[in-house]
Design a protein around this motif. Sequence first.
Motif, PDB file in Angstrom:
ATOM      1  N   PRO A 259       0.817  -1.223   0.000  1.00 34.00           N
ATOM      2  CA  PRO A 259       0.000   0.000   0.000  1.00 34.00           C
ATOM      3  C   PRO A 259       0.851   1.274   0.000  1.00 34.00           C
ATOM      4  O   PRO A 259       0.409   2.313  -0.502  1.00 34.00           O
ATOM      5  N   GLU A 260       2.051   1.206   0.558  1.00 34.94           N
ATOM      6  CA  GLU A 260       2.971   2.343   0.560  1.00 34.94           C
ATOM      7  C   GLU A 260       3.747   2.425  -0.750  1.00 34.94           C
ATOM      8  O   GLU A 260       4.013   3.511  -1.272  1.00 34.94           O
ATOM      9  N   GLU A 261       4.119   1.276  -1.312  1.00 37.73           N
ATOM     10  CA  GLU A 261       5.020   1.235  -2.462  1.00 37.73           C
ATOM     11  C   GLU A 261       4.316   1.411  -3.802  1.00 37.73           C
ATOM     12  O   GLU A 261       4.864   2.024  -4.720  1.00 37.73           O
ATOM     13  N   ARG A 262       3.106   0.867  -3.946  1.00 39.25           N
ATOM     14  CA  ARG A 262       2.424   0.884  -5.245  1.00 39.25           C
ATOM     15  C   ARG A 262       0.943   1.276  -5.117  1.00 39.25           C
ATOM     16  O   ARG A 262       0.069   0.588  -5.640  1.00 39.25           O
ATOM     17  N   PRO A 263       0.626   2.392  -4.456  1.00 41.30           N
ATOM     18  CA  PRO A 263      -0.791   2.733  -4.245  1.00 41.30           C
ATOM     19  C   PRO A 263      -1.564   2.976  -5.537  1.00 41.30           C
ATOM     20  O   PRO A 263      -2.720   2.525  -5.661  1.00 41.30           O
ATOM     21  N   GLU A 264      -0.959   3.665  -6.516  1.00 43.07           N
ATOM     22  CA  GLU A 264      -1.680   3.971  -7.751  1.00 43.07           C
ATOM     23  C   GLU A 264      -1.993   2.706  -8.531  1.00 43.07           C
ATOM     24  O   GLU A 264      -3.114   2.540  -9.040  1.00 43.07           O
ATOM     25  N   GLU A 265      -1.016   1.809  -8.638  1.00 43.06           N
ATOM     26  CA  GLU A 265      -1.255   0.560  -9.364  1.00 43.06           C
ATOM     27  C   GLU A 265      -2.324  -0.275  -8.675  1.00 43.06           C
ATOM     28  O   GLU A 265      -3.203  -0.844  -9.327  1.00 43.06           O
ATOM     29  N   ILE A 266      -2.243  -0.369  -7.356  1.00 41.66           N
ATOM     30  CA  ILE A 266      -3.229  -1.142  -6.604  1.00 41.66           C
ATOM     31  C   ILE A 266      -4.625  -0.564  -6.804  1.00 41.66           C
ATOM     32  O   ILE A 266      -5.600  -1.300  -6.992  1.00 41.66           O
ATOM     33  N   PHE A 267      -4.715   0.758  -6.774  1.00 40.65           N
ATOM     34  CA  PHE A 267      -6.007   1.418  -6.977  1.00 40.65           C
ATOM     35  C   PHE A 267      -6.603   1.040  -8.333  1.00 40.65           C
ATOM     36  O   PHE A 267      -7.793   0.715  -8.435  1.00 40.65           O
ATOM     37  N   GLN A 268      -5.799   1.051  -9.379  1.00 40.19           N
ATOM     38  CA  GLN A 268      -6.300   0.699 -10.705  1.00 40.19           C
ATOM     39  C   GLN A 268      -6.736  -0.765 -10.764  1.00 40.19           C
ATOM     40  O   GLN A 268      -7.768  -1.089 -11.361  1.00 40.19           O
ATOM     41  N   TYR A 269      -5.968  -1.647 -10.129  1.00 30.54           N
ATOM     42  CA  TYR A 269      -6.365  -3.052 -10.100  1.00 30.54           C
ATOM     43  C   TYR A 269      -7.683  -3.238  -9.341  1.00 30.54           C
ATOM     44  O   TYR A 269      -8.519  -4.060  -9.728  1.00 30.54           O
ATOM     45  N   ILE A 270      -7.858  -2.468  -8.277  1.00 34.48           N
ATOM     46  CA  ILE A 270      -9.107  -2.556  -7.507  1.00 34.48           C
ATOM     47  C   ILE A 270     -10.284  -2.059  -8.335  1.00 34.48           C
ATOM     48  O   ILE A 270     -11.362  -2.683  -8.349  1.00 34.48           O
ATOM     49  N   LEU A 271     -10.102  -0.944  -9.041  1.00 36.87           N
ATOM     50  CA  LEU A 271     -11.175  -0.441  -9.909  1.00 36.87           C
ATOM     51  C   LEU A 271     -11.565  -1.484 -10.939  1.00 36.87           C
ATOM     52  O   LEU A 271     -12.756  -1.744 -11.171  1.00 36.87           O
ATOM     53  N   ASN A 272     -10.574  -2.107 -11.570  1.00 34.24           N
ATOM     54  CA  ASN A 272     -10.865  -3.147 -12.560  1.00 34.24           C
ATOM     55  C   ASN A 272     -11.558  -4.337 -11.918  1.00 34.24           C
ATOM     56  O   ASN A 272     -12.454  -4.950 -12.515  1.00 34.24           O
ATOM     57  N   PHE A 273     -11.149  -4.665 -10.712  1.00 41.27           N
ATOM     58  CA  PHE A 273     -11.721  -5.809  -9.990  1.00 41.27           C
ATOM     59  C   PHE A 273     -13.200  -5.604  -9.713  1.00 41.27           C
ATOM     60  O   PHE A 273     -13.991  -6.555  -9.756  1.00 41.27           O
ATOM     61  N   THR A 274     -13.600  -4.371  -9.422  1.00 39.71           N
ATOM     62  CA  THR A 274     -15.013  -4.096  -9.128  1.00 39.71           C
ATOM     63  C   THR A 274     -15.893  -4.345 -10.347  1.00 39.71           C
ATOM     64  O   THR A 274     -17.108  -4.517 -10.220  1.00 39.71           O
TER      65      THR A 274
END
Length: 282
Positions: A259-274
């Motif tokens: 969550p500290e190292e790759r927040p933007e990438e994780i956010f995009q993966y979460i959006l796609n996951f929804t």
Amino acid sequence: MNNGFQTGHFEIDKINIYYEYYVHPTAEKTVVLLHGFLSSTFSFRRLMPLLCKDFNVISVDLPPFGKSGKTTFYTYSLQNQAKTVIRLLEHLGIKEVMLIGHSMGGQVALNVCYLRPELVEQAVLLCSSGYLKRSKLPLILSSYIPFFYLYVKRWLASSGVEKNLRNVVHDHSLIDEVMLTGYLQPFTQDNEIFKGLTKMIRDREGDLTPEQLKKIETPCLLIWGEHDKVVPVQIGKRLKKDLKNSKIIILEKTGHLVPEERPEEIFQYILNFTLTTTSLTV
């Protein structure tokens, strides 16, 4: 974050649970953030503002960490922490969520999925704990020794927050004074957190077994750092096999503290996951 942001305390089982709650003006989906061992809501400081653009967001300090209580009357088992999260959501009147759990928080999230599958629409597991056994009997017995919590305190002090961060972050240039202070601060107040950690040694059962994991049907997105030294990628791949409705993404040049190292990438993966269907099996 704006006026929709609020902080709160919820008393349950003789302990105060601290949480941060952002209410989005139009979003219907609610995301719940569950941090890892020796951490707090602080670990989501870079991810939470991104999530607040599209979701209602709740970040919980799991006891005895962060600003939540540290009483020795609380049962610090993973199952009971999951029940605490469930009761908090019931208190807030929330009937369905996406859980995002990092490290130990991922195992708490899996326990919620196991106990109350109808409550969890989707789960995102960030370098989730998995397959850990209960502490060995000699350590459990030692935790009953008076003032054992001082040994726990010395053990944590000997490792040091900077050394611990260097172990969980792949790119050490990310470690600055703000990060050091944020992760150290909860351990500088008093001895109560070390008493809570001592009680956790006795209370914490093992992680969910493969047999229990195979009963979970919640769609799960697993996100891992390829250089995770705390929970190696092999654990993620094993979870992928045992969680029947799951997929795994491995982030290059990333350690455990995703969550500290790759927040933007994780956010995009979460959006796609929804936007995915109810089945991730391929």
